[in-house]
Design an enzyme around this catalytic site. Structure first.
Site, PDB file in Angstrom:
ATOM      1  N   ILE A  84       0.833  -1.204   0.000  1.00 13.43           N
ATOM      2  CA  ILE A  84       0.000   0.000   0.000  1.00 13.43           C
ATOM      3  C   ILE A  84       0.870   1.258   0.000  1.00 13.43           C
ATOM      4  CG2 ILE A  84      -1.698   1.311   1.340  1.00 13.43           C
ATOM      5  CD1 ILE A  84      -2.840  -1.450   2.251  1.00 13.43           C
TER       6      ILE A  84
ATOM      7  N   ASP B  54      10.722   2.782   6.139  1.00 13.74           N
ATOM      8  CA  ASP B  54      10.324   1.383   6.323  1.00 13.74           C
ATOM      9  C   ASP B  54      11.431   0.693   7.111  1.00 13.74           C
ATOM     10  OD1 ASP B  54       8.197  -0.671   4.613  1.00 13.74           O
ATOM     11  OD2 ASP B  54       9.869  -1.569   5.739  1.00 13.74           O
TER      12      ASP B  54
ATOM     13  N   ASP C 223      -9.171   5.144   9.982  1.00 10.50           N
ATOM     14  CA  ASP C 223     -10.053   4.102   9.438  1.00 10.50           C
ATOM     15  C   ASP C 223     -10.078   2.855  10.318  1.00 10.50           C
ATOM     16  OD1 ASP C 223     -11.715   3.007   7.321  1.00 10.50           O
ATOM     17  OD2 ASP C 223      -9.998   1.775   6.711  1.00 10.50           O
TER      18      ASP C 223
ATOM     19  N   GLU D 123     -12.969  -2.419  17.613  1.00  8.04           N
ATOM     20  CA  GLU D 123     -13.968  -2.055  16.604  1.00  8.04           C
ATOM     21  C   GLU D 123     -15.257  -2.822  16.872  1.00  8.04           C
ATOM     22  OE1 GLU D 123     -12.200  -2.696  12.736  1.00  8.04           O
ATOM     23  OE2 GLU D 123     -10.671  -1.155  13.081  1.00  8.04           O
TER      24      GLU D 123
ATOM     25  N   HIS E  68     -13.392   1.194   9.077  1.00  6.68           N
ATOM     26  CA  HIS E  68     -12.495   0.160   8.532  1.00  6.68           C
ATOM     27  C   HIS E  68     -12.918  -0.245   7.108  1.00  6.68           C
ATOM     28  CE1 HIS E  68      -9.532  -3.187   9.851  1.00  6.68           C
ATOM     29  NE2 HIS E  68      -9.402  -2.917   8.560  1.00  6.68           N
TER      30      HIS E  68
ATOM     31  N   GLY F 106     -10.280  -0.893   2.439  1.00  3.97           N
ATOM     32  CA  GLY F 106     -10.187  -1.867   1.347  1.00  3.97           C
ATOM     33  C   GLY F 106     -11.547  -2.298   0.820  1.00  3.97           C
TER      34      GLY F 106
END
Ligand SMILES: NC(=O)c1ccc[n+]([C@@H]2O[C@H](COP(=O)([O-])OP(=O)(O)OC[C@H]3O[C@@H](n4cnc5c(N)ncnc54)[C@H](O)[C@@H]3O)[C@@H](O)[C@H]2O)c1
Length: 410
Positions: free
Chosen positions: A163, A182, A265, A270, A293, A296
């Site tokens: 991503i 990263d 998100d 959750e 969420h 995607g």
């Protein structure tokens, strides 16, 4: 011509697809010769165990749990397709121990997440949510204060995987300057600049967006110290995992005005299902976009997942290919005509390949092609042999002490 599943095995081939999987999956498997049963909901353990005998391919999403006891009853099962990203709902170890390959769709929603992140970066940089709220309240706030173009602004990407790296490419196309960090050594895309630490990204970026994976060590990765180090007036996004961010600290930095906005998100806890109440300390804050969420969750991603995972199941069943399986050694075996193919999964100890080939040699069978791959405790050999393969040959391979499972697949 694609091989027909029933012709290959000489028997009924059945697939069970649960949880409203995209219809493209059904079409693909039906065209390859499977009888496909579908169900819109998930199944509980007892019902699943009852439905699986006689089924070779199972498709689920995130709600159906495939435990060891379910697998114990599913003697005919060859592969499970998780038509989603995560595979926590499946006992991968127990599946591998029974020679049941598991596949998922790790890349199908990458683009969807990237597009949501970009939409949010633009919306927050223009303070669209604030303008929108005021308009709905009947206030005409025509002013340029605090609104910016994204062109020329610095985007800091933390986690430069599937991503993060795709976001990097699309953001550059909009004229943003990309900086990334990263923990692994990643190739910079386009003109993106690699930073040596998270702190370096925070020092330069106007927008910081998190795309790290869900490893346990990332818990609390972003808290008070990191928010404080972000540039005044900068924007923060998290579309990765909820537990990565300290939401109390984020709230403080939005309320104090140190951050100009945020989009979140994913949340540490959750709600379990659609329509349930959502609680968060981030509710009600200005220029903060909250989404359930859905990074995607697009129809395009669902369609791609349906096609991608169904093709993996078909290729495993018909050709023995385990490419991108999450629990099998990886082996890309393509369709071959005129030979019989034997797929042998075994414990990865010295001498197994010699043992398999001894059985074949004793049966005066000629090997036309052979591929081996290993992964941890498992080894996987696909052998193409000339001529006839009777049940006795398969039984002798099954009798080798290291054998986990033998499949005659063509
Ligand atoms: N919001 C959604 O709906 C949605 C959808 C898909 C994926 N995701 C999440 O997005 C995240 C990224 O997905 P992906 O497919 O790009 O994963 P990926 O595994 O391809 O990339 C993750 C990258 O993060 C790096 N990383 C891990 N820990 C790090 C750290 N502490 N500091 C810096 N770099 C670190 C890894 O080296 C890797 O390059 C995952 O957490 C995934 O669960 C969310």
């Amino acid at each position: 011509m694609p091989q027909d599943a029933a012709a290959v095995t000489g028997g009924r081939r059945r697939a069970l697809l649960l949880e409203n999987i995209h219809p493209d999956a059904r079409t693909l498997l039906s065209e390859a010769g499977w009888e496909v049963e579908t169900a819109t909901g998930a199944l509980g353990e007892a019902e699943l165990a009852q439905r699986l005998p006689g089924v070779q391919l199972l498709g689920i999403r995130s709600t159906t749990h495939v435990s060891e006891s379910v697998l114990e009853t599913a003697r005919d099962l060859e592969a499970i397709g998780a038509f989603c990203i995560g595979t926590n709902q499946i006992d991968l170890f127990a599946a591998a121990a029974r020679g049941v390959a598991v596949f998922n769709a790790p890349y199908s929603n990458t683009r969807s997440v990237v597009e949501l992140a970009l939409a949010e970066i633009i919306a927050l940089t223009r303070r669209l949510t604030v303008k929108d709220r005021l308009m709905h309240d009947g206030v005409w706030d025509k002013s340029a204060v605090g609104a910016h173009e994204v062109r020329g602004r610095r985007l800091g990407i933390v986690g430069y995987g599937n991503i993060g790296s795709q976001l990097s490419v699309v953001a550059e196309a909009l004229g943003m300057s990309v900086f990334f960090y990263d923990s692994a050594d990643k190739l910079a895309m386009g003109n993106a600049r690699r930073c040596g630490s998270l702190g370096e990204v925070l020092d330069v970026a106007d927008v910081v967006t998190l795309h790290v994976d869900g490893r346990a060590g990332n818990s609390g990765l972003f808290g008070e110290e990191e928010f404080a180090r972000m540039r005044p007036g900068s924007i923060f996004l998290n579309l990765s995992r909820g537990f990565v961010v300290d939401h109390d600290a984020l709230r403080r930095h939005i309320v104090s005005g140190h951050l100009a906005g945020a989009a979140v998100d994913v949340f540490p806890t959750e709600p379990k299902g659609r329509g349930e109440a959502f609680e968060s300390q981030l509710r009600g804050l200005p220029n903060v976009i909250l989404t359930p969420h859905v990074g995607g969750s697009t129809e395009e991603a669902q369609e791609d997942i349906g096609r991608f995972v169904a093709a993996k199941l078909r290729d495993y069943a018909l050709h023995g290919s385990t490419t991108l399986s999450v629990n099998m050694p990886s082996l890309a075996s393509e369709e071959r005509t005129g030979t019989v193919r034997l797929a042998h999964l075994h414990h990865n100890v010295p001498g197994v390949l010699a043992g398999i080939n001894r059985v074949l040699a004793d049966a005066a069978v000629n090997i036309e092609g052979q591929q081996l791959s290993t992964r941890g405790d498992l080894g996987y050999v696909v052998t193409d042999i000339a001529g006839h393969c009777d049940g006795e040959l398969v039984r002798r391979l099954e009798a080798l002490p290291e054998t986990v499972r033998v499949r005659r697949i063509s």
